[in-house]
Design a protein around this motif. Structure first.
Motif, PDB file in Angstrom:
ATOM      1  N   ARG A 161       0.815  -1.221   0.000  1.00  0.00           N
ATOM      2  CA  ARG A 161       0.000   0.000   0.000  1.00  0.00           C
ATOM      3  C   ARG A 161       0.847   1.270   0.000  1.00  0.00           C
ATOM      4  NH1 ARG A 161      -4.969   0.911  -0.213  1.00  0.00           N
ATOM      5  NH2 ARG A 161      -5.793   2.938   0.370  1.00  0.00           N
ATOM      6  N   ASN A 162       1.932   1.285   0.741  1.00  0.00           N
ATOM      7  CA  ASN A 162       2.766   2.486   0.826  1.00  0.00           C
ATOM      8  C   ASN A 162       4.168   2.274   0.258  1.00  0.00           C
ATOM      9  OD1 ASN A 162       0.810   4.187   2.270  1.00  0.00           O
ATOM     10  ND2 ASN A 162       1.112   2.737   3.964  1.00  0.00           N
ATOM     11  N   HIS A 163       4.302   1.304  -0.623  1.00  0.00           N
ATOM     12  CA  HIS A 163       5.614   1.006  -1.200  1.00  0.00           C
ATOM     13  C   HIS A 163       6.077   2.157  -2.111  1.00  0.00           C
ATOM     14  CE1 HIS A 163       8.823  -1.147  -3.294  1.00  0.00           C
ATOM     15  NE2 HIS A 163       8.734  -2.094  -2.363  1.00  0.00           N
ATOM     16  N   PRO A 164       7.346   2.535  -2.060  1.00  0.00           N
ATOM     17  CA  PRO A 164       7.825   3.666  -2.880  1.00  0.00           C
ATOM     18  C   PRO A 164       7.739   3.431  -4.390  1.00  0.00           C
ATOM     19  CG  PRO A 164       9.657   2.537  -1.784  1.00  0.00           C
ATOM     20  CD  PRO A 164       8.401   2.022  -1.161  1.00  0.00           C
ATOM     21  N   ASP A 165       7.675   2.173  -4.825  1.00  0.00           N
ATOM     22  CA  ASP A 165       7.595   1.874  -6.255  1.00  0.00           C
ATOM     23  C   ASP A 165       6.164   1.595  -6.723  1.00  0.00           C
ATOM     24  OD1 ASP A 165      10.347   2.124  -6.534  1.00  0.00           O
ATOM     25  OD2 ASP A 165      10.702   0.014  -6.055  1.00  0.00           O
ATOM     26  N   LYS A 166       5.204   1.976  -5.919  1.00  0.00           N
ATOM     27  CA  LYS A 166       3.806   1.640  -6.201  1.00  0.00           C
ATOM     28  C   LYS A 166       3.328   2.186  -7.548  1.00  0.00           C
ATOM     29  CE  LYS A 166      -0.786   1.660  -4.063  1.00  0.00           C
ATOM     30  NZ  LYS A 166      -0.937   0.205  -4.205  1.00  0.00           N
ATOM     31  N   ASN A 167       3.881   3.304  -8.004  1.00  0.00           N
ATOM     32  CA  ASN A 167       3.385   3.940  -9.225  1.00  0.00           C
ATOM     33  C   ASN A 167       4.046   3.431 -10.498  1.00  0.00           C
ATOM     34  OD1 ASN A 167       1.549   5.588  -7.861  1.00  0.00           O
ATOM     35  ND2 ASN A 167       3.101   7.149  -7.469  1.00  0.00           N
ATOM     36  N   CYS A 197     -12.116   4.077 -11.080  1.00  0.00           N
ATOM     37  CA  CYS A 197     -11.308   5.157 -10.501  1.00  0.00           C
ATOM     38  C   CYS A 197      -9.853   5.070 -10.935  1.00  0.00           C
ATOM     39  CB  CYS A 197     -11.386   5.128  -8.974  1.00  0.00           C
ATOM     40  SG  CYS A 197     -10.649   3.652  -8.218  1.00  0.00           S
ATOM     41  N   SER A 198      -9.175   6.198 -10.817  1.00  0.00           N
ATOM     42  CA  SER A 198      -7.728   6.247 -10.983  1.00  0.00           C
ATOM     43  C   SER A 198      -7.064   5.860  -9.660  1.00  0.00           C
ATOM     44  CB  SER A 198      -7.302   7.666 -11.373  1.00  0.00           C
ATOM     45  OG  SER A 198      -7.570   8.558 -10.303  1.00  0.00           O
ATOM     46  N   ASP A 199      -5.736   5.683  -9.726  1.00  0.00           N
ATOM     47  CA  ASP A 199      -5.036   5.318  -8.493  1.00  0.00           C
ATOM     48  C   ASP A 199      -4.959   6.482  -7.515  1.00  0.00           C
ATOM     49  OD1 ASP A 199      -3.150   6.865  -9.818  1.00  0.00           O
ATOM     50  OD2 ASP A 199      -1.486   5.469  -9.503  1.00  0.00           O
ATOM     51  N   GLY A 200      -5.340   7.687  -7.963  1.00  0.00           N
ATOM     52  CA  GLY A 200      -5.438   8.801  -7.042  1.00  0.00           C
ATOM     53  C   GLY A 200      -6.471   8.562  -5.959  1.00  0.00           C
ATOM     54  N   LEU A 201      -7.484   7.741  -6.267  1.00  0.00           N
ATOM     55  CA  LEU A 201      -8.449   7.343  -5.239  1.00  0.00           C
ATOM     56  C   LEU A 201      -7.976   6.091  -4.513  1.00  0.00           C
ATOM     57  CD1 LEU A 201     -11.339   7.840  -4.006  1.00  0.00           C
ATOM     58  CD2 LEU A 201     -12.069   5.966  -5.493  1.00  0.00           C
ATOM     59  N   SER A 202      -7.646   5.037  -5.260  1.00  0.00           N
ATOM     60  CA  SER A 202      -7.363   3.746  -4.618  1.00  0.00           C
ATOM     61  C   SER A 202      -6.098   3.768  -3.768  1.00  0.00           C
ATOM     62  CB  SER A 202      -7.264   2.641  -5.682  1.00  0.00           C
ATOM     63  OG  SER A 202      -6.276   2.936  -6.659  1.00  0.00           O
ATOM     64  N   ASN A 203      -5.163   4.691  -4.054  1.00  0.00           N
ATOM     65  CA  ASN A 203      -3.970   4.801  -3.212  1.00  0.00           C
ATOM     66  C   ASN A 203      -4.239   5.522  -1.899  1.00  0.00           C
ATOM     67  OD1 ASN A 203      -2.349   3.468  -5.017  1.00  0.00           O
ATOM     68  ND2 ASN A 203      -1.394   5.314  -5.859  1.00  0.00           N
ATOM     69  N   MET A 204      -5.321   6.304  -1.859  1.00  0.00           N
ATOM     70  CA  MET A 204      -5.574   7.141  -0.684  1.00  0.00           C
ATOM     71  C   MET A 204      -6.761   6.689   0.153  1.00  0.00           C
ATOM     72  SD  MET A 204      -3.062   9.088  -1.105  1.00  0.00           S
ATOM     73  CE  MET A 204      -3.372   9.940   0.429  1.00  0.00           C
ATOM     74  N   VAL A 205      -7.649   5.909  -0.433  1.00  0.00           N
ATOM     75  CA  VAL A 205      -8.855   5.466   0.272  1.00  0.00           C
ATOM     76  C   VAL A 205      -8.904   3.944   0.204  1.00  0.00           C
ATOM     77  CG1 VAL A 205     -11.368   5.687   0.450  1.00  0.00           C
ATOM     78  CG2 VAL A 205     -10.020   7.595  -0.455  1.00  0.00           C
TER      79      VAL A 205
END
Length: 254
Positions: A161-167, A197-205
């Motif tokens: 979820r918070n991995h630095p290479d997630k994107n 949704c984009s990952d702008g939602l799924s990464n934050m919620v």
């Protein structure tokens, strides 16, 4: 990395006949199926720099829309495939012509509901979820480095979820001369909801939070409330959301 989003829901006319199932109205006089007014939903998340990311997502959606509107095929999966492949070819060719756009691409998740079925395609890490019978499931699979590591058991979902290479994504529309697309079909029932949704939602919620919000909120508040929650949680990226309620003819976009 700059990321630019385009979301769109548009109507198109098509005839649908797939694997023995038919959706649409038959003309009693001629015996031929009448064209059905369908609705298609798209989320595209561009990448590749300030100008290139915006162009890739905007142009990719535009090419997809024109392809779908012109397509005379009977099969919704083929219609969507033709549209995404056309978008891939056009973005890739544009990048070859303009060195400033080299490496650009876009994620794409596409869905259309015909009768009681949803037909879904995705490339990249934009997502489609299904809310049904008290369960909230991610239908699409993320095409990203970290998602692959989770599937291989090298990372837990919590670590991912918070991995630095997630994107880092492993598949996108327009980055190569051909594109591999995942397809899904879902049988829908009354009360089901689709969230794109984009990952702008799924990464934050979290998935649990998304499900709680769409079950709690009414009407147009659903998509807006999801974006508000992502921003409240830190909002590190642009956010695009479409909530579809297939049996109420309601679509909420933000």
């Amino acid at each position: 990395m700059y990321v630019y989003l385009h979301i769109l829901s548009f109507k198109f006319e098509t005839k649908i006949k797939i694997e023995g199932r038919t959706d649409g109205e038959e003309n009693a006089e001629t015996g031929k199926r009448r064209p059905e007014k369908g609705k298609m939903h798209v989320v595209a998340d561009g990448m590749g720099g300030h100008n290139a990311g915006d162009f890739a997502s905007r142009y990719g959606v535009s090419v997809l829309v024109e392809s779908v509107k012109r397509d005379t095929n009977f099969n919704p999966v083929r219609i969507i495939r033709h549209g995404i492949e056309a978008a891939n070819s056009q973005i890739f060719e544009q990048a070859k012509r303009d060195v400033s756009m080299e490496g650009m691409g876009t994620t794409m998740v596409v869905a259309t509901v015909v009768g009681s079925y949803a037909y879904v395609a995705n490339v990249g890490d934009s997502r489609l979820y299904l809310a049904a019978d008290g369960i909230f499931d991610q239908v699409t699979q993320d095409h990203s480095l970290i998602a692959e590591m989770v599937r291989l058991g090298e990372l837990t979902p919590e670590q991912a979820r918070n991995h630095p290479d997630k994107n880092i994504i492993t598949r996108a529309v327009g980055t190569q001369d051909t594109v591999k697309i995942d397809f899904f079909d879902i049988q829908l029932e009354e009360g089901n909801q689709l969230v794109m949704c984009s990952d702008g939602l799924s990464n934050m919620v979290t998935d649990e939070e998304i499900f709680e919000i769409i079950c709690r909120e009414d009407g147009e508040d659903k998509a807006k409330r999801l974006i508000d929650q992502a921003n409240a949680n830190g909002g590190r990226d642009n956010i695009a959301v479409i909530v579809v309620e297939p049996f109420t003819n309601e679509v909420k976009e933000c």
